[in-house]
Design a protein around this motif. Structure first.
Motif, mmCIF file in Angstrom:
data_model
loop_
_atom_site.group_PDB
_atom_site.id
_atom_site.type_symbol
_atom_site.label_atom_id
_atom_site.label_comp_id
_atom_site.label_asym_id
_atom_site.label_seq_id
_atom_site.Cartn_x
_atom_site.Cartn_y
_atom_site.Cartn_z
ATOM 1 N N ASP A 191 -8.400 13.800 23.042
ATOM 2 C CA ASP A 191 -8.066 13.082 24.274
ATOM 3 C C ASP A 191 -9.003 13.575 25.371
ATOM 4 O O ASP A 191 -9.700 14.570 25.205
ATOM 5 C CB ASP A 191 -6.607 13.320 24.660
ATOM 6 C CG ASP A 191 -6.026 12.171 25.480
ATOM 7 O OD1 ASP A 191 -6.811 11.412 26.098
ATOM 8 O OD2 ASP A 191 -4.794 12.024 25.502
ATOM 9 N N LYS A 228 -1.924 5.756 21.084
ATOM 10 C CA LYS A 228 -1.745 5.354 19.695
ATOM 11 C C LYS A 228 -0.453 4.556 19.506
ATOM 12 O O LYS A 228 0.514 4.750 20.265
ATOM 13 C CB LYS A 228 -1.691 6.593 18.799
ATOM 14 C CG LYS A 228 -2.808 7.595 19.022
ATOM 15 C CD LYS A 228 -2.510 8.905 18.324
ATOM 16 C CE LYS A 228 -3.473 10.003 18.725
ATOM 17 N NZ LYS A 228 -3.355 10.373 20.156
ATOM 18 N N PRO A 229 -0.412 3.711 18.485
ATOM 19 C CA PRO A 229 0.847 3.044 18.150
ATOM 20 C C PRO A 229 1.975 4.050 17.947
ATOM 21 O O PRO A 229 1.763 5.148 17.426
ATOM 22 C CB PRO A 229 0.506 2.307 16.847
ATOM 23 C CG PRO A 229 -0.955 2.015 16.961
ATOM 24 C CD PRO A 229 -1.537 3.242 17.623
ATOM 25 N N TRP A 237 5.132 -0.324 19.238
ATOM 26 C CA TRP A 237 5.271 -0.736 17.826
ATOM 27 C C TRP A 237 6.559 -1.549 17.792
ATOM 28 O O TRP A 237 7.649 -1.017 17.811
ATOM 29 C CB TRP A 237 5.336 0.435 16.863
ATOM 30 C CG TRP A 237 5.138 0.016 15.417
ATOM 31 C CD1 TRP A 237 5.891 -0.894 14.706
ATOM 32 C CD2 TRP A 237 4.128 0.478 14.510
ATOM 33 N NE1 TRP A 237 5.429 -1.033 13.429
ATOM 34 C CE2 TRP A 237 4.324 -0.188 13.280
ATOM 35 C CE3 TRP A 237 3.088 1.381 14.602
ATOM 36 C CZ2 TRP A 237 3.531 0.031 12.159
ATOM 37 C CZ3 TRP A 237 2.301 1.596 13.487
ATOM 38 C CH2 TRP A 237 2.514 0.941 12.287
ATOM 39 N N ALA A 255 -7.876 11.778 15.755
ATOM 40 C CA ALA A 255 -6.595 11.237 16.194
ATOM 41 C C ALA A 255 -5.963 12.068 17.304
ATOM 42 O O ALA A 255 -5.280 11.536 18.177
ATOM 43 C CB ALA A 255 -5.637 11.134 15.009
ATOM 44 N N TYR A 315 -10.201 -0.399 25.694
ATOM 45 C CA TYR A 315 -9.702 -0.149 24.342
ATOM 46 C C TYR A 315 -10.869 0.143 23.409
ATOM 47 O O TYR A 315 -12.040 0.027 23.785
ATOM 48 C CB TYR A 315 -8.849 -1.317 23.854
ATOM 49 C CG TYR A 315 -9.594 -2.621 23.580
ATOM 50 C CD1 TYR A 315 -9.914 -2.997 22.277
ATOM 51 C CD2 TYR A 315 -9.965 -3.481 24.613
ATOM 52 C CE1 TYR A 315 -10.581 -4.186 22.017
ATOM 53 C CE2 TYR A 315 -10.621 -4.675 24.355
ATOM 54 C CZ TYR A 315 -10.919 -5.019 23.050
ATOM 55 O OH TYR A 315 -11.592 -6.199 22.796
ATOM 56 N N GLN A 341 3.495 5.426 20.461
ATOM 57 C CA GLN A 341 3.644 6.140 21.727
ATOM 58 C C GLN A 341 4.208 5.207 22.800
ATOM 59 O O GLN A 341 4.179 3.973 22.659
ATOM 60 C CB GLN A 341 2.301 6.700 22.178
ATOM 61 C CG GLN A 341 1.797 7.841 21.302
ATOM 62 C CD GLN A 341 0.524 8.469 21.831
ATOM 63 O OE1 GLN A 341 -0.362 7.788 22.322
ATOM 64 N NE2 GLN A 341 0.425 9.789 21.730
ATOM 65 N N ASN A 363 -6.448 8.156 24.550
ATOM 66 C CA ASN A 363 -6.329 7.890 23.117
ATOM 67 C C ASN A 363 -4.889 7.514 22.814
ATOM 68 O O ASN A 363 -4.183 8.218 22.096
ATOM 69 C CB ASN A 363 -6.777 9.126 22.319
ATOM 70 C CG ASN A 363 -6.912 8.864 20.843
ATOM 71 O OD1 ASN A 363 -6.797 7.722 20.374
ATOM 72 N ND2 ASN A 363 -7.163 9.923 20.076
ATOM 73 N N GLY A 366 -5.864 -1.160 18.218
ATOM 74 C CA GLY A 366 -5.099 -0.061 17.676
ATOM 75 C C GLY A 366 -5.172 1.219 18.480
ATOM 76 O O GLY A 366 -4.427 2.154 18.207
ATOM 77 N N ARG A 367 -6.051 1.262 19.465
ATOM 78 C CA ARG A 367 -6.147 2.397 20.383
ATOM 79 C C ARG A 367 -6.625 1.890 21.739
ATOM 80 O O ARG A 367 -7.508 1.033 21.794
ATOM 81 C CB ARG A 367 -7.144 3.456 19.888
ATOM 82 C CG ARG A 367 -6.812 4.080 18.544
ATOM 83 C CD ARG A 367 -5.643 5.040 18.647
ATOM 84 N NE ARG A 367 -5.303 5.559 17.334
ATOM 85 C CZ ARG A 367 -5.794 6.676 16.811
ATOM 86 N NH1 ARG A 367 -6.668 7.386 17.506
ATOM 87 N NH2 ARG A 367 -5.436 7.077 15.620
#
Length: 206
Positions: free
Chosen positions: A197, A32-33, A52, A194, A100, A35, A30, A3-4
């Motif tokens: 970075d 993320k879904p 995604w 979240a 990851y 992006q 970092n 997930g990251r």
């Protein structure tokens, strides 16, 4: 699952950004879904895709209207699953990463871990599936049961391919054991948010 992850450092490699017909995104630690991530497909120039997956047959007007959680696809199921089966046949891709993250613990706050190659390889090549939706390219990272090098942090892991396996994957291999031999190492890192970075995210926890 995955997930990251962090962007690969492709500078000075066989896929140096200067050789690609795209503008590099500043390296992120970092990702993320939803992006944009870099993907490589057989017979096509490297390009960016939304991480995604949205199947081409989806009738919505915006990608965010697709509510299914499809940033990962299980290799054991993807060939038969309606969401992924067309991409399984025609949308193979590779998604490069520098490593990851996974989290351990039963309750929040959970402990993050960074996972990278156990060898000298700086880049992990994830098996992916890509799907065009309207004018947007989308993709998913394919996952498998974790092998012994990753099982301590999560029961799933990305399908990570060596040179021969990358060619086989892009060529349409149906071997659900592909990537089983990937050797990884992991270590705990400091908790992060979240929006955080930077390279400090992957520093081992002291």
């Amino acid at each position: 699952m995955c997930g990251r992850f962090i962007d690969p450092n492709l500078r000075g490699t066989e896929v140096e950004y200067s050789e690609l017909k795209i503008d590099p995104i500043p390296r992120r630690f970092n990702v993320k879904p939803t992006q944009e991530v870099l993907i490589f497909s057989a017979g096509a120039d490297p390009r960016y895709a939304r991480w995604w997956f949205v199947p081409s047959w989806f009738k919505g007007t915006e990608a965010k209207e697709w509510k299914a959680t499809t940033f990962n696809a299980r290799i054991e199921e993807a060939a038969a699953k309606p969401t992924f089966r067309t991409a399984w046949k025609h949308g193979r891709c590779l998604i490069p990463a520098g490593g990851y993250y996974e989290w351990t613990g039963d309750k929040a706050p959970k402990q993050p871990h960074f996972i990278r190659s156990a060898g000298n390889e700086a880049t992990l090549w994830f098996a992916g599936l890509a799907s065009p939706w309207r004018d947007l390219m989308t993709c998913t990272i394919v996952t498998r049961a974790a092998n012994p090098s990753a099982a301590a942090v999560h029961h799933r892991m990305p399908v990570i391919l060596d040179t021969d396996e990358r060619e086989a994957w892009l060529g349409g291999s149906n071997d659900v054991e592909i990537g089983a031999g990937a050797q990884l190492r992991h270590y705990p890192i400091a908790r992060f948010g979240a929006a955080d970075d930077g390279e400090e995210l992957i520093e081992p926890l002291s």
